[in-house]
Design a protein around this motif. Structure first.
Motif, PDB file in Angstrom:
ATOM      1  N   ALA A 187      -2.230   6.350  12.325  1.00  0.00           N
ATOM      2  CA  ALA A 187      -2.209   7.635  11.615  1.00  0.00           C
ATOM      3  C   ALA A 187      -3.617   8.012  11.203  1.00  0.00           C
ATOM      4  O   ALA A 187      -4.384   7.162  10.766  1.00  0.00           O
ATOM      5  N   ALA A 188      -3.970   9.278  11.391  1.00  0.00           N
ATOM      6  CA  ALA A 188      -5.352   9.716  11.090  1.00  0.00           C
ATOM      7  C   ALA A 188      -5.663   9.556   9.619  1.00  0.00           C
ATOM      8  O   ALA A 188      -4.789   9.559   8.781  1.00  0.00           O
ATOM      9  N   GLY A 210      -1.199   1.516  10.872  1.00  0.00           N
ATOM     10  CA  GLY A 210      -1.587   2.759  10.225  1.00  0.00           C
ATOM     11  C   GLY A 210      -2.242   2.578   8.865  1.00  0.00           C
ATOM     12  O   GLY A 210      -2.882   3.505   8.368  1.00  0.00           O
ATOM     13  N   ASP A 211      -2.110   1.394   8.277  1.00  0.00           N
ATOM     14  CA  ASP A 211      -2.717   1.155   6.955  1.00  0.00           C
ATOM     15  C   ASP A 211      -4.244   1.240   7.021  1.00  0.00           C
ATOM     16  O   ASP A 211      -4.866   0.708   7.942  1.00  0.00           O
ATOM     17  N   PRO A 212      -4.872   1.881   6.025  1.00  0.00           N
ATOM     18  CA  PRO A 212      -6.339   1.925   5.951  1.00  0.00           C
ATOM     19  C   PRO A 212      -6.861   0.596   5.401  1.00  0.00           C
ATOM     20  O   PRO A 212      -6.425   0.160   4.334  1.00  0.00           O
ATOM     21  N   PHE A 268       0.826  -1.201   0.000  1.00  0.00           N
ATOM     22  CA  PHE A 268       0.000   0.000   0.000  1.00  0.00           C
ATOM     23  C   PHE A 268       0.864   1.257   0.000  1.00  0.00           C
ATOM     24  O   PHE A 268       1.899   1.303   0.657  1.00  0.00           O
ATOM     25  N   HIS A 271      -8.199   1.837  10.524  1.00  0.00           N
ATOM     26  CA  HIS A 271      -6.746   1.760  10.356  1.00  0.00           C
ATOM     27  C   HIS A 271      -6.199   0.662  11.254  1.00  0.00           C
ATOM     28  O   HIS A 271      -6.640   0.504  12.399  1.00  0.00           O
ATOM     29  N   ARG A 306       0.257   5.654   0.166  1.00  0.00           N
ATOM     30  CA  ARG A 306      -0.619   6.833   0.168  1.00  0.00           C
ATOM     31  C   ARG A 306      -0.289   7.718  -1.017  1.00  0.00           C
ATOM     32  O   ARG A 306       0.859   7.811  -1.428  1.00  0.00           O
TER      33      ARG A 306
END
Lengths: 149, 149, 149, 149
Positions: D148-149, D73-75, A116, D12, A118
């Protein structure tokens, strides 16, 4: 009404996923083939049931990321609203298509591994109206690729 | 594979729900019409989108209870697996239909009130094979009733 | 973000469903008990797995119809958004509860038959703020009724 | 009964996803944090609602691929059955945890791009019994990482 018809669809990408930009927002329209398997108690083997093809539509960032991530044959899951769209074929005939308007598209970790990353996306430039009906007509004419089993 | 294509479908009963008994288990096949509404920010009114029709199939106790409970026009929710079935029309032409194989059928309490009653069902008598393709052909010929909005 | 956490929950009504009117809109908060069954290949019998209790919340017409339709022990299906709510117990301790904010509540036709009746509802009178935290505290203190199996 | 309680959960990855091999089949247990956003009409801004934490469990190939693919932190999106599990804390106290038994785990293409790669997996070696209760106890003690947001 929040009671939309929500479908979770599992299958393989069956047509190329190309970003279409001649509209208010970037979007994609592609097909996914789903072939469920059933366990036959008698023969103790799995057999394939009939394949269901679904037209999947997405917009904006989801469309941009899908176009960049998906290749024909990839195993995917799509969640979205099931809708009917009317359009006219090249011969002037009225047609109805079922379209899955995606809120989620993802590679299926049951079939492989993913990496993944971003991405920062610029806000899309607004230009003109939607071209869904042209794209549905185009998909119909297109020789659909058979996804890898 | 437990990754079936699961659809939650909201609509109104569009054809009569009659128990069909000439098969291994009692079953029903009927149609549901779903007309989503969209809020138009500009005119501040709701407008109807295109209607999607869905063929719904159920078996055994669920079929028996649905046949006893449902009337044309009733608001229902159906959850099930989306499947494609091939069959042959009276003219001998090959056809494909999308069928929702129900695991849940229920009256929608967002549209009215229901009274519930438990029923003891006798185990179904096994007789012969499934008659889905005949029923799909029959539904096609049938003048579908317009459900109450 | 349309990516809400959507849960489809099957079970039996475990507490009485009473309309609460001291808020902007009428609402209900009640509990549903779900006991899944698993088939044991070795013994060829079904066995009950652990029961999951869920707090279900609904508003407006759905709340009014649910209060009028549901009785303790009724088999229901609830579809909604899974949310976490913080509140304070009588002892002043901070608590967190998981609440299912319902978009659909319905009697399950897999367990019995229902009779449906449309109801004309007057628009709700707006009075004051929501009382969810008081109701969650009340549910906790309440002796929960065991639903019929 | 096919009427499982099915949850689609977006969030997340909040704890590391490590393959656990001391059981009949390889498996993972990790936590996912979901923070829904709500649009406030008055201020015309989005605001975060309360975070819901969910324990996610997976087995076999899905577990192996998730362990190889997911980083804190991965969505992700997870689809599975919502279950309650009882276990005993280190202090000997009885505990109940809600666990999402995953049938699908995937990176969310609404949040970034993914590269997919097929993997040939050897059949898992069967050794001993499940260790879920030990892992739930361990997760409780562990300092959960903020995603992470």
């Amino acid at each position: 009404m929040s009671n939309d018809n929500i479908l979770t669809f599992h299958g393989h990408v069956g047509t190329s996923v190309e970003l279409r930009e001649g509209a208010a927002v970037p979007w994609v329209l592609f097909r996914v083939a789903s072939t469920p398997r059933q366990y036959d108690q008698a023969t103790r083997t799995w057999r394939d049931l009939e394949t269901t093809w679904m037209s999947v539509k997405a917009w904006r960032v989801l469309a941009q990321n899908a176009a960049e991530s998906l290749t024909i044959g990839d195993p995917v899951v799509v969640i979205g609203k099931l809708r009917t769209e009317s359009w006219t074929s090249k011969d002037g005939e009225p047609r109805e298509s079922t379209v899955l308007e995606a809120t989620l598209i993802a590679h299926d970790l049951g079939r492989g591994v993913t990496t993944f990353r971003r991405v920062d996306r610029q806000p899309a430039v607004v230009t003109s109206s939607d071209g869904t009906v042209e794209a549905l007509a185009e998909l119909e004419g297109q020789q659909v690729q058979t996804p890898a089993a």
